[in-house]
Design an enzyme around this catalytic site. Structure first.
Site, PDB file in Angstrom:
ATOM      1  CE  LYS A 101      36.890  38.020  45.068  1.00 47.80           C
ATOM      2  NZ  LYS A 101      36.082  38.974  44.359  1.00 47.80           N
ATOM      3  CE  LYS A 151      39.906  41.057  44.213  1.00 52.36           C
ATOM      4  NZ  LYS A 151      39.081  42.251  44.391  1.00 52.36           N
ATOM      5  CB  VAL A 207      43.669  39.622  40.374  1.00 51.20           C
ATOM      6  CG1 VAL A 207      44.376  40.876  40.882  1.00 51.20           C
ATOM      7  CG2 VAL A 207      44.030  38.424  41.233  1.00 51.20           C
ATOM      8  CB  ILE A 252      42.161  45.260  35.220  1.00 47.35           C
ATOM      9  CG1 ILE A 252      41.332  46.417  35.738  1.00 47.35           C
ATOM     10  CG2 ILE A 252      43.526  45.723  34.755  1.00 47.35           C
ATOM     11  CD1 ILE A 252      41.927  47.059  36.994  1.00 47.35           C
TER      12      ILE A 252
HETATM   13  N1  HSE Z   1      34.330  42.909  46.392  1.00 46.08           N
HETATM   14  C1  HSE Z   1      35.330  42.955  45.391  1.00 46.08           C
HETATM   15  C2  HSE Z   1      35.808  44.394  45.256  1.00 46.08           C
HETATM   16  C3  HSE Z   1      34.758  42.455  44.106  1.00 46.08           C
HETATM   17  O1  HSE Z   1      35.146  45.279  45.782  1.00 46.08           O
HETATM   18  O2  HSE Z   1      36.843  44.639  44.645  1.00 46.08           O
HETATM   19  C4  HSE Z   1      35.750  42.230  43.025  1.00 46.08           C
HETATM   20  O3  HSE Z   1      36.713  41.290  43.383  1.00 46.08           O
END
Ligand code: HSE
Length: 414
Positions: free
Chosen positions: A100, A200, A127, A131
């Site tokens: 991302k 994101k 993202v 999902i």
């Molecule tokens: N470090 C990110 C999270 C990993 O905890 O959502 C997934 O993008």
């Protein structure tokens, strides 16, 4: 035969190799192609790996092998992922990624290069982990004007906040547990300071509004200053604290885009997204609210999205997927100081009544909150909706009147 290269053999990369090997037959059947992994790029040695014959430390092996049609970039970070991705796309190889940071900072450019070379650059895993959100937003909801997107976009911080809310666990212990479970970024500051969620929401906003919204245009605040006292006041207000990434199109067509902790009412769908789960609400003008929910981090959920993109590329070799946005300069984004919302504030005080009167004088209309065992030396209250600029002026005046402001958290409209 469609040969694939995987760049990076960390949590996600090893998951990609695992999913592709274990689901080999069904993947081949669904893509109607024989799929194989030809290379795994990593600077480290993995002497016990059953995939010994595939490892290389040399990116040129992948770049110069015309049999490699699809490359999964799961290295993370901008450099050298950017240079490697660019070179692969320029050679006409399609690239898929969970990165991302790279999509959020270089997405417009890489999508353009992909288009010029009749290749695809897909990033479903960037993202929401496992999902589906990128495809639904760019394809299934394409007939809508997107009014708003709001979500819990970071599994690590949601896990930490859930532990703080349910078990009164300390921030540090909950973070250590999230790291052990493989949820956190290599540098967990990216999670707890909100940058991961910022990247994101920047990707989702770019996709929804057609112009690159770079992370530096997103007001970004993490959860490092959230205390168990704030958690208790949120409960007495009737909700929970969640780290929310939100973008809304305002009447003047600018975007209110932010990542910050927010009070969320307990009957909101997002209030009930707990642990490492992510939840993303997309409000379309035709569909109304559509909510996506699932595991937003972790090896196999993320690998599942990466492998689905690999399969999509294999099925569309030399055919373009409709995924792109133009470059953007930030002029579409409303300055944060001009955005408006009600806010929760907690101050240290010696005389609660006097502090309340001062708060009323400065913020016009406030309602006090209570919590068990609060003692007499703090006051917590919520204000009416007002601009951030006005909030900040009033906060400064409170401080000047001798009240130390301990917390200030946005009240969401979710
Ligand atoms: N470090 C990110 C999270 C990993 O905890 O959502 C997934 O993008």
């Amino acid at each position: 035969m469609v040969q694939v290269a995987v760049m990076g053999y960390g949590v996600v990369g090893s998951g990609v190799v695992e999913v592709m090997s274990e689901h080999r037959d069904s993947i081949n059947k669904r893509t109607k192609e024989e799929m194989g992994i030809k290379y795994i790029l990593d600077i480290r040695d993995f002497p016990d790996s059953p995939f010994q014959d595939k490892f290389t430390k040399n990116f040129e092996d992948i770049l110069n092998d015309d049999e490699v049609k699809v490359v999964a970039e799961v290295m993370g970070g901008v450099h050298p992922a950017y240079e490697f991705t660019k070179q692969c796309l320029e050679k006409g190889k399609s690239v898929v990624t969970s990165n991302k940071e790279l999509v959020a900072t270089k997405g417009a450019e890489l999508l353009k290069i992909a288009k010029q070379n009749n290749a695809n650059y897909l990033f479903e895993a960037s993202v929401g982990g496992g999902i589906p959100i990128i495809r639904p937003l760019s394809q299934c909801l394409a007939a809508n004007e997107v009014i708003e997107i709001a979500g819990i976009l970071n599994g690590t911080t949601n896990f930490i906040l859930t532990k703080m809310i349910r078990e009164k666990m300390s921030f540090a212990d909950a973070l250590a547990m999230a790291q052990q479970l493989g949820y956190a970024e290599r540098n967990p500051a990216a999670d707890v300071e909100g940058h991961d969620a910022g990247r994101k929401i920047s990707i989702l906003a770019s996709l929804a509004y057609g112009k690159h919204v770079y992370p530096e245009y997103v007001h970004t605040q993490g959860i490092t200053e959230i205390t168990l006292e704030d958690v208790a006041y949120a409960a007495s207000w009737g909700g929970v604290i969640k780290l929310i990434g939100q973008v809304k199109r305002l009447e003047d067509q600018t975007l209110d885009i932010t990542v910050e902790p927010m009070f969320v009412e307990k009957n909101s769908q997002l209030a009930n997204v707990d642990d490492v789960f992510n939840g993303i609400m997309v409000r379309g003008d035709s569909t109304g609210d559509v909510v996506f929910y699932g595991k937003g981090a972790g090896k196999l959920p993320t690998a599942s999205a990466v492998v689905a993109d690999i399969m999509d590329c294999a099925k569309h070799l030399k055919r373009r997927k409709y995924l792109e946005w133009a470059d953007g300069d930030g002029s579409i984004v409303k300055p944060y100081a001009e955005t408006t919302y009600p806010v929760y504030i907690r101050v240290a005080c010696e005389d609660k009544q006097a502090a309340f009167q001062k708060a009323q004088e400065l913020f016009a209309n406030v309602s006090a909150l209570v919590r068990a065992n609060a003692g007499g030396n703090e006051l917590a209250f919520v204000t009416d909706e007002m601009t951030v600029a006005r909030q900040e002026k009033a906060v400064q005046a409170l401080e000047e009147a001798g009240y130390q402001v301990l917390s200030k958290i946005r009240i969401s409209d979710l």
